[in-house]
Motif scaffolding. Structure first.
Motif, mmCIF file in Angstrom:
data_model
loop_
_atom_site.group_PDB
_atom_site.id
_atom_site.type_symbol
_atom_site.label_atom_id
_atom_site.label_comp_id
_atom_site.label_asym_id
_atom_site.label_seq_id
_atom_site.Cartn_x
_atom_site.Cartn_y
_atom_site.Cartn_z
ATOM 1 N N ALA B 98 0.831 -1.197 0.000
ATOM 2 C CA ALA B 98 0.000 0.000 0.000
ATOM 3 C C ALA B 98 0.868 1.250 0.000
ATOM 4 C CB ALA B 98 -0.923 0.008 1.228
ATOM 5 N N ARG B 99 0.295 2.324 -0.521
ATOM 6 C CA ARG B 99 0.940 3.629 -0.476
ATOM 7 C C ARG B 99 0.401 4.399 0.719
ATOM 8 N NH1 ARG B 99 0.038 8.280 -5.034
ATOM 9 N NH2 ARG B 99 -1.819 8.669 -3.742
ATOM 10 N N GLU B 100 1.289 4.997 1.478
ATOM 11 C CA GLU B 100 0.889 5.836 2.604
ATOM 12 C C GLU B 100 1.246 7.275 2.249
ATOM 13 O OE1 GLU B 100 2.506 4.737 6.391
ATOM 14 O OE2 GLU B 100 1.727 6.508 7.392
ATOM 15 N N ILE B 101 0.215 8.085 2.132
ATOM 16 C CA ILE B 101 0.441 9.472 1.756
ATOM 17 C C ILE B 101 0.869 10.275 2.975
ATOM 18 C CG2 ILE B 101 -1.994 10.096 2.073
ATOM 19 C CD1 ILE B 101 -1.658 11.948 -0.387
ATOM 20 N N HIS B 102 1.845 11.174 2.786
ATOM 21 C CA HIS B 102 2.321 12.070 3.835
ATOM 22 C C HIS B 102 2.313 13.491 3.274
ATOM 23 C CE1 HIS B 102 4.378 9.351 6.950
ATOM 24 N NE2 HIS B 102 3.648 8.568 6.181
ATOM 25 N N PRO B 103 1.175 14.179 3.284
ATOM 26 C CA PRO B 103 1.112 15.529 2.717
ATOM 27 C C PRO B 103 1.990 16.502 3.490
ATOM 28 C CG PRO B 103 -1.082 14.593 3.045
ATOM 29 C CD PRO B 103 -0.130 13.713 3.755
ATOM 30 N N PRO B 104 2.814 17.262 2.805
ATOM 31 C CA PRO B 104 3.662 18.239 3.498
ATOM 32 C C PRO B 104 2.824 19.213 4.306
ATOM 33 C CG PRO B 104 4.337 17.990 1.221
ATOM 34 C CD PRO B 104 3.044 17.254 1.361
ATOM 35 N N GLY B 105 3.191 19.418 5.556
ATOM 36 C CA GLY B 105 2.490 20.386 6.384
ATOM 37 C C GLY B 105 1.191 19.882 6.977
ATOM 38 N N ARG B 106 0.789 18.670 6.641
ATOM 39 C CA ARG B 106 -0.450 18.099 7.200
ATOM 40 C C ARG B 106 -0.189 16.668 7.621
ATOM 41 N NH1 ARG B 106 -5.642 20.088 6.641
ATOM 42 N NH2 ARG B 106 -6.017 18.395 8.154
ATOM 43 N N SER B 107 0.578 16.537 8.670
ATOM 44 C CA SER B 107 0.924 15.190 9.124
ATOM 45 C C SER B 107 -0.301 14.416 9.603
ATOM 46 C CB SER B 107 1.964 15.270 10.241
ATOM 47 O OG SER B 107 1.506 16.079 11.305
ATOM 48 N N ASP B 108 -1.358 15.146 9.971
ATOM 49 C CA ASP B 108 -2.579 14.448 10.412
ATOM 50 C C ASP B 108 -3.288 13.736 9.260
ATOM 51 O OD1 ASP B 108 -5.034 17.156 10.453
ATOM 52 O OD2 ASP B 108 -3.177 16.961 9.307
ATOM 53 N N LEU B 109 -2.901 14.034 8.028
ATOM 54 C CA LEU B 109 -3.526 13.398 6.870
ATOM 55 C C LEU B 109 -2.771 12.163 6.390
ATOM 56 C CD1 LEU B 109 -4.618 16.503 4.766
ATOM 57 C CD2 LEU B 109 -6.080 14.940 6.054
ATOM 58 N N ARG B 110 -1.787 11.714 7.180
ATOM 59 C CA ARG B 110 -1.085 10.476 6.819
ATOM 60 C C ARG B 110 -2.091 9.331 6.785
ATOM 61 N NH1 ARG B 110 3.392 12.183 10.595
ATOM 62 N NH2 ARG B 110 2.364 10.966 12.240
ATOM 63 N N ALA B 111 -2.116 8.596 5.675
ATOM 64 C CA ALA B 111 -3.082 7.495 5.551
ATOM 65 C C ALA B 111 -2.677 6.591 4.400
ATOM 66 C CB ALA B 111 -4.493 8.040 5.309
ATOM 67 N N LEU B 112 -3.131 5.349 4.478
ATOM 68 C CA LEU B 112 -2.880 4.365 3.428
ATOM 69 C C LEU B 112 -3.965 4.529 2.377
ATOM 70 C CD1 LEU B 112 -2.148 1.703 6.084
ATOM 71 C CD2 LEU B 112 -0.512 2.267 4.286
ATOM 72 N N ASP B 113 -3.661 5.300 1.332
ATOM 73 C CA ASP B 113 -4.713 5.701 0.415
ATOM 74 C C ASP B 113 -4.865 4.797 -0.802
ATOM 75 O OD1 ASP B 113 -3.275 8.354 -1.651
ATOM 76 O OD2 ASP B 113 -2.310 6.608 -0.723
ATOM 77 N N ILE B 114 -3.839 4.048 -1.154
ATOM 78 C CA ILE B 114 -3.943 3.147 -2.297
ATOM 79 C C ILE B 114 -3.354 1.795 -1.901
ATOM 80 C CG2 ILE B 114 -3.270 2.719 -4.687
ATOM 81 C CD1 ILE B 114 -3.178 5.737 -5.097
ATOM 82 N N TRP B 115 -4.095 0.743 -2.194
ATOM 83 C CA TRP B 115 -3.716 -0.622 -1.818
ATOM 84 C C TRP B 115 -3.635 -1.504 -3.061
ATOM 85 C CZ3 TRP B 115 -4.148 -2.660 3.522
ATOM 86 C CH2 TRP B 115 -4.409 -1.647 4.466
ATOM 87 N N GLY B 116 -2.747 -2.479 -3.014
ATOM 88 C CA GLY B 116 -2.781 -3.534 -4.003
ATOM 89 C C GLY B 116 -3.939 -4.470 -3.707
ATOM 90 N N GLN B 117 -4.177 -5.399 -4.604
ATOM 91 C CA GLN B 117 -5.300 -6.320 -4.430
ATOM 92 C C GLN B 117 -5.002 -7.405 -3.399
ATOM 93 O OE1 GLN B 117 -5.751 -7.857 -8.433
ATOM 94 N NE2 GLN B 117 -4.299 -9.521 -8.086
ATOM 95 N N GLY B 118 -3.738 -7.582 -3.074
ATOM 96 C CA GLY B 118 -3.358 -8.596 -2.092
ATOM 97 C C GLY B 118 -2.968 -9.902 -2.754
ATOM 98 N N THR B 119 -2.070 -10.620 -2.098
ATOM 99 C CA THR B 119 -1.661 -11.935 -2.579
ATOM 100 C C THR B 119 -1.631 -12.908 -1.410
ATOM 101 O OG1 THR B 119 -0.006 -13.136 -3.887
ATOM 102 C CG2 THR B 119 0.847 -11.527 -2.316
ATOM 103 N N MET B 120 -2.211 -14.069 -1.627
ATOM 104 C CA MET B 120 -2.290 -15.079 -0.568
ATOM 105 C C MET B 120 -0.982 -15.856 -0.497
ATOM 106 S SD MET B 120 -4.121 -16.494 1.768
ATOM 107 C CE MET B 120 -3.548 -17.773 2.870
ATOM 108 N N VAL B 121 -0.427 -15.964 0.690
ATOM 109 C CA VAL B 121 0.771 -16.763 0.908
ATOM 110 C C VAL B 121 0.476 -17.800 1.978
ATOM 111 C CG1 VAL B 121 3.187 -16.783 1.600
ATOM 112 C CG2 VAL B 121 2.286 -14.850 0.283
#
Lengths: 108, 125
Positions: B98-121
């Motif tokens: 997943a991608r975790e966004i870290h907007p400059p100047g808005r650390s409270d907006l850190r979030a996992l905004d885009i995920w892969g579909q996942g793979t089973m192991v």
């Protein structure tokens, strides 16, 4: 460590109901709280960040509130596609990410 | 449109090393303002964060897995990888990148905004 708890762990509701899910952090995390929705067999989707900011494309029936240690996710009127599992997640720590255990929202 | 795609063996033997790759399209893993993360989910259970890396080289790991985990990047292929050593059945899970966004100047907006579909192991002999 920041421990995240959610209540209830599961919830049965009907289409059209108003539903509230609670998330609690073990320490003060300001508004560094995110909510995700996960449907079976799918990856989680970001709903809300910074406790109350709706992610792009998320319907306005979803809302979030809270500050400090106690947070809520509210769905104002349930749609059929809202039945899923919901997770909260703290983003306060700069060194780790912690998820709540999840709330399974089922159709009554 | 940013997309993430996990790949790797679906079956790993106990005590061996689990290796997964996440290919990123539509964005560069070298660009700032994003962390690139791994999360896993055993069947019927919740989400467990494994770790993340930043373009600067900063890496954070879940302390419970840190002794066995390595996250690294191949910027030439725009992908990042996960290695988990000495696996047991308890490591059987769906693994997400997943991608975790870290907007400059808005650390409270850190979030996992885009995920892969996942793979089973599955870890099994």
């Amino acid at each position: 460590d920041i421990q995240m708890t959610q209540s209830p762990s599961s919830l049965s509701a009907s289409v059209g109901d108003r539903v509230t899910i609670t998330c609690r952090a073990s320490q003060h995390i300001n508004n560094y709280l995110n909510w995700y929705q996960q449907k079976p067999g799918k990856a989680p989707k970001l709903l809300i960040s910074a406790a109350s900011i709706l992610h792009s494309g998320v319907p306005s029936r979803f809302s979030g509130s809270g500050f400090g240690t106690d947070f809520t996710l509210t769905i104002s009127s349930l749609h059929p596609e809202d039945f899923a599992t919901y997770y909260c997640q703290q983003s306060y720590s700069t060194r780790r990410v912690d998820f709540g255990p999840g709330t399974n929202l089922e159709i009554k | 449109q940013v997309q993430l795609q996990e790949s790797g063996p679906g079956l790993v033997k106990p005590s061996q090393t689990l290796s997964l790759t996440c290919a990123v399209s539509g964005d560069s893993i070298s660009r700032g303002s994003y962390y690139w993360s791994w999360i896993r989910q055993p069947a019927g259970k919740g989400l467990e964060w494994i770790g993340r890396m930043y373009s600067s080289g900063t890496i954070n790991y879940n302390p419970s897995l840190e002794s066995r985990v390595t996250i690294s990047a191949d910027t030439s292929k725009n992908q990042f990888s996960l290695k988990l050593t000495s696996v047991t059945a308890a490591d059987t899970a769906v693994y997400y990148c997943a991608r975790e966004i870290h907007p400059p100047g808005r650390s409270d907006l850190r979030a996992l905004d885009i995920w892969g579909q996942g793979t089973m192991v599955t870890v099994s002999s």
